[in-house]
Design a protein around this motif. Structure first.
Motif, PDB file in Angstrom:
ATOM      1  N   GLY A  60      69.515 -67.686 -43.028  1.00  0.00           N
ATOM      2  CA  GLY A  60      68.688 -66.534 -43.406  1.00  0.00           C
ATOM      3  C   GLY A  60      67.251 -66.896 -43.736  1.00  0.00           C
ATOM      4  O   GLY A  60      66.524 -66.114 -44.318  1.00  0.00           O
ATOM      5  N   THR A  61      66.863 -68.117 -43.352  1.00  0.00           N
ATOM      6  CA  THR A  61      65.513 -68.559 -43.701  1.00  0.00           C
ATOM      7  C   THR A  61      64.727 -69.050 -42.494  1.00  0.00           C
ATOM      8  O   THR A  61      64.025 -70.063 -42.566  1.00  0.00           O
ATOM      9  N   GLY A  62      64.853 -68.327 -41.392  1.00  0.00           N
ATOM     10  CA  GLY A  62      63.966 -68.582 -40.258  1.00  0.00           C
ATOM     11  C   GLY A  62      62.558 -68.118 -40.580  1.00  0.00           C
ATOM     12  O   GLY A  62      62.276 -67.648 -41.682  1.00  0.00           O
ATOM     13  N   LYS A 118      60.597 -76.663 -40.187  1.00  0.00           N
ATOM     14  CA  LYS A 118      60.041 -75.494 -39.527  1.00  0.00           C
ATOM     15  C   LYS A 118      58.525 -75.640 -39.560  1.00  0.00           C
ATOM     16  O   LYS A 118      57.997 -76.590 -40.121  1.00  0.00           O
ATOM     17  N   ALA A 177      51.489 -74.960 -54.570  1.00  0.00           N
ATOM     18  CA  ALA A 177      50.237 -75.129 -53.811  1.00  0.00           C
ATOM     19  C   ALA A 177      49.244 -74.021 -54.156  1.00  0.00           C
ATOM     20  O   ALA A 177      48.037 -74.260 -54.241  1.00  0.00           O
ATOM     21  N   LYS A 182      54.124 -65.133 -38.837  1.00  0.00           N
ATOM     22  CA  LYS A 182      53.820 -66.236 -39.763  1.00  0.00           C
ATOM     23  C   LYS A 182      53.893 -67.561 -39.029  1.00  0.00           C
ATOM     24  O   LYS A 182      53.138 -68.487 -39.312  1.00  0.00           O
ATOM     25  N   LYS A 236      55.792 -62.581 -48.827  1.00  0.00           N
ATOM     26  CA  LYS A 236      56.560 -63.642 -49.441  1.00  0.00           C
ATOM     27  C   LYS A 236      55.567 -64.683 -49.943  1.00  0.00           C
ATOM     28  O   LYS A 236      54.372 -64.549 -49.723  1.00  0.00           O
ATOM     29  N   TYR A 257      50.033 -67.532 -49.894  1.00  0.00           N
ATOM     30  CA  TYR A 257      49.305 -68.774 -49.622  1.00  0.00           C
ATOM     31  C   TYR A 257      48.306 -68.599 -48.487  1.00  0.00           C
ATOM     32  O   TYR A 257      47.142 -68.987 -48.581  1.00  0.00           O
ATOM     33  N   TYR A 278      54.674 -67.561 -48.982  1.00  0.00           N
ATOM     34  CA  TYR A 278      53.745 -68.206 -48.045  1.00  0.00           C
ATOM     35  C   TYR A 278      52.732 -67.237 -47.447  1.00  0.00           C
ATOM     36  O   TYR A 278      51.686 -67.663 -46.966  1.00  0.00           O
ATOM     37  N   ASP A 279      53.034 -65.950 -47.511  1.00  0.00           N
ATOM     38  CA  ASP A 279      52.010 -64.964 -47.138  1.00  0.00           C
ATOM     39  C   ASP A 279      50.866 -64.990 -48.154  1.00  0.00           C
ATOM     40  O   ASP A 279      49.699 -64.888 -47.786  1.00  0.00           O
ATOM     41  N   LEU A 301      53.014 -78.155 -44.707  1.00  0.00           N
ATOM     42  CA  LEU A 301      53.032 -78.674 -46.082  1.00  0.00           C
ATOM     43  C   LEU A 301      52.901 -80.194 -46.154  1.00  0.00           C
ATOM     44  O   LEU A 301      52.445 -80.735 -47.151  1.00  0.00           O
ATOM     45  N   VAL A 323      63.799 -63.506 -51.213  1.00  0.00           N
ATOM     46  CA  VAL A 323      65.257 -63.413 -51.313  1.00  0.00           C
ATOM     47  C   VAL A 323      65.797 -62.327 -50.369  1.00  0.00           C
ATOM     48  O   VAL A 323      66.721 -62.559 -49.588  1.00  0.00           O
ATOM     49  N   TYR A 368      56.208 -74.280 -41.222  1.00  0.00           N
ATOM     50  CA  TYR A 368      55.496 -74.403 -42.498  1.00  0.00           C
ATOM     51  C   TYR A 368      55.828 -75.693 -43.231  1.00  0.00           C
ATOM     52  O   TYR A 368      55.079 -76.109 -44.110  1.00  0.00           O
ATOM     53  N   ASP A 369      56.934 -76.321 -42.857  1.00  0.00           N
ATOM     54  CA  ASP A 369      57.194 -77.662 -43.399  1.00  0.00           C
ATOM     55  C   ASP A 369      56.183 -78.647 -42.842  1.00  0.00           C
ATOM     56  O   ASP A 369      55.699 -79.518 -43.566  1.00  0.00           O
ATOM     57  N   LYS A 393      61.085 -74.663 -50.438  1.00  0.00           N
ATOM     58  CA  LYS A 393      59.774 -74.319 -49.866  1.00  0.00           C
ATOM     59  C   LYS A 393      59.086 -73.279 -50.736  1.00  0.00           C
ATOM     60  O   LYS A 393      57.858 -73.277 -50.871  1.00  0.00           O
ATOM     61  N   GLY A 407      64.061 -65.025 -44.976  1.00  0.00           N
ATOM     62  CA  GLY A 407      63.739 -65.335 -46.356  1.00  0.00           C
ATOM     63  C   GLY A 407      63.159 -66.739 -46.465  1.00  0.00           C
ATOM     64  O   GLY A 407      62.984 -67.425 -45.460  1.00  0.00           O
ATOM     65  N   THR A 408      62.879 -67.145 -47.708  1.00  0.00           N
ATOM     66  CA  THR A 408      62.250 -68.451 -47.929  1.00  0.00           C
ATOM     67  C   THR A 408      63.238 -69.413 -48.579  1.00  0.00           C
ATOM     68  O   THR A 408      63.873 -69.064 -49.579  1.00  0.00           O
ATOM     69  N   ASP A 409      63.376 -70.602 -48.019  1.00  0.00           N
ATOM     70  CA  ASP A 409      64.189 -71.635 -48.658  1.00  0.00           C
ATOM     71  C   ASP A 409      63.693 -71.869 -50.082  1.00  0.00           C
ATOM     72  O   ASP A 409      62.478 -71.889 -50.321  1.00  0.00           O
ATOM     73  N   PHE A 433      50.801 -70.207 -39.241  1.00  0.00           N
ATOM     74  CA  PHE A 433      50.887 -71.592 -39.707  1.00  0.00           C
ATOM     75  C   PHE A 433      50.591 -72.574 -38.579  1.00  0.00           C
ATOM     76  O   PHE A 433      49.962 -73.603 -38.792  1.00  0.00           O
ATOM     77  N   LYS A 474      57.399 -75.199 -53.338  1.00  0.00           N
ATOM     78  CA  LYS A 474      56.243 -75.959 -52.842  1.00  0.00           C
ATOM     79  C   LYS A 474      55.027 -75.055 -52.614  1.00  0.00           C
ATOM     80  O   LYS A 474      53.910 -75.410 -52.980  1.00  0.00           O
ATOM     81  N   PHE A 475      55.249 -73.914 -51.983  1.00  0.00           N
ATOM     82  CA  PHE A 475      54.113 -73.019 -51.727  1.00  0.00           C
ATOM     83  C   PHE A 475      53.595 -72.424 -53.038  1.00  0.00           C
ATOM     84  O   PHE A 475      52.392 -72.243 -53.215  1.00  0.00           O
TER      85      PHE A 475
END
Lengths: 215, 215, 215, 215
Positions: free
Chosen positions: A96-98, A60, D110, A103, D60, D65, D62-63, A66, D89, A62-63, D103, D98-100, A107, D106-107
């Protein structure tokens, strides 16, 4: 002669294709990056460009952010073609992680900013398809169109050449998918390109590249 | 006189409107069921019909199925107008509990079958909208179109008059939502009807009712 | 002799196992229904019971409801073991089409009601697992526990013998999964049973069956 | 006097609380940051620290970040307390964004890396709760525990003091929520802190702060 050779090597413009599984497959024998290379050879300009695939499955926006240091900046490219967005939409449904639309935009802009700071030309693509049906019933089309619209706006705001694969694929399907199939026209599985699709994308990219970084 | 009154009462055709929060709001002073009643009065046929709202907020197709005995069959209606589908699509995103397309069809057919077994005329509606934007970027439009297509096919297979609100609202928005607003044309919030929307739906329903159960 | 044979045949109690992919696999050579049959043979009571698998992959509670006429009632069973719930929780994450907790309960009760009206004994199971980790980090454990709690309450309210596979598997894992593996103890993939798991379930079912319909 | 005052001002350690809506509410009259300030005053050390809230609703990892430059680094803090994870979550269920887990890690790393490069002390918190039920049926507990485990591991790998709010709240609820309520013990709504909860968090934070940046 050594100097000349070295000089000649320096002259090769390096273009990184930065994206997801579609780009990961792009370096395969029938992938769109390979086909673009063949197209450049046919045009007798193949030796002027080095095409590098930097696609990772499931990525995605943000990947990309990163890993841009490791996979793009470290390669010191002249230009980067960014093609991302399918998973940002699709993963909303499948895991559930789109990515939230706002954001996604942040990014995307952060990637472009960093590339431009490094004097790298940036070209950006809209996501092609999640489903090829032409009667407006591809489940995620509305959201995909929304993210494509965001990308068009990002391209405009950042003066980046736009490769509008979404529009191109929609037009192609309207003309060539009279049976309203969900895949099999340009994709194998609604998302990933079949050989025809790889050829189509290579040509669409060439159209824009030939007017910008390859001019 | 008592007999006459009773006789007159028996003559009234009873129509149940079976649906979700849009129908729940339909019996409010400016709701579409109230407006349809006013329309029938204008046409001097208001005393021939009894209009009953049976809408519950958040209902999906299987909620209708589960409460049809209590809320519809027990009222011994002559006709039922089914209007469901928005939550079956929307809840996929908001709570992970939308309805699979194939199950949607099965429960819809099961409802129609049971109504027909009770000699009740069945009219069915496509879901109107989740978002009124006209540039194809309403996030859930693809899926909503898919469920609307399923409903059109159900109507055809079961010989049920179809009130195609989806198509009617799309057409209305294409003509009247030039600014590409996401709500405020026929809805207050992308889904629920404003007064204009209630009037619009009442008229669309009358068009079909007047050609079928009100003929 | 024909009559005797026929009489003997009539004496076999017919038990239908009604569920999802776990039950679909239950009739395979190492499946839990097959293993339960072997267990009954060891106990010398195998000829008293006919065990019938009625599992379909991906089924949720309302899928069972929709096919109970065809796949259960038509078989005129003496008893039905219902084992469902994993997909009602899991599909929330994987496709946005899980089942709301309150609807889960309503459909479950509707199934039991119809079975009891047909004088069929009903035994019900809690869903075993979506992940075998023992440090409380299986992603869907909270929701799965919630649905297991609903099922326990349904069993109590309807006087149905309960086969509490959820509790049994949790206990087994706490004792036997010291390395906190996410699968490989009783499942192959966090959900579906390995051979050890099939044996475990067969034995858990026998414990309850032997105290109820097999008594 | 001016110099003294200025000198005294310079001596104040500046601590930024970096998080989501819980932290946004933390600066309210009964919020946890306000209460921590009061606690420091009681301990006669209030004038040594400046506490700054930097919470934004819905954030979340990444926000955090994306806004760390503007909202944290620009404030030149001595220490930062990061408290994030609930939305990473929760949004899987409520909006598909949500966030993987990988990731998230990783964030998070970072953010810590960038703070440490700026010589800022970093303390990190586990997410407290999405639901206070004590019978393991809070729908998202498994996933929340998983992200809490990731954060504990991040704390260890980066030598960051850990404020384990998840464990503390679980323990508190086990002792004080005998009726298995889903909220009302330390939260108003399963997630956001009531006054008791704000006091509880202030004290938990003080325990760790007093052993690290306030030592």
């Amino acid at each position: 002669m050594v100097l000349l050779s070295s000089f000649s090597y320096q002259q090769k413009k390096r273009i990184v294709f930065f994206g997801d599984s579609i780009t990961q497959a792009g370096v395969q024998p029938t992938g769109y990056i390979t086909k673009l290379g063949q197209l450049l050879n046919e045009k007798k300009i193949g030796d002027k460009y080095e095409l590098i695939g930097a696609g990772i499955s499931g990525n995605k926006v943000y990947d990309l952010y990163l890993r841009m240091e490791d996979d793009v900046l470290s390669k010191k490219p002249d230009a980067v073609v960014i093609w991302v967005g399918v998973n940002d939409v699709w993963h909303k449904r499948t895991s559930g992680t789109g990515t939230d639309a706002d954001k996604f935009e942040k990014f995307y802009n952060a990637i472009i900013k960093k590339l431009k700071e490094n004097n790298i030309a940036v070209l950006i693509c809209t996501p092609a398809a999640i489903g090829e049906k032409t009667d407006f019933t591809n489940e995620l089309d509305g959201d995909l169109n929304k993210y494509a619209a965001i990308i068009r706006s990002i391209a405009k705001n950042n003066n980046c050449p736009l490769i509008d694969l979404r529009q191109a694929v929609l037009n192609y399907n309207l003309a060539n998918n009279k049976e309203n199939k969900e895949s099999g026209i340009l994709t194998t599985d609604r998302v990933h390109l079949n050989e025809k699709g790889n050829q189509f994308v290579a040509e669409e990219m060439y159209k824009v590249l030939s007017q910008s970084v390859m001019k």
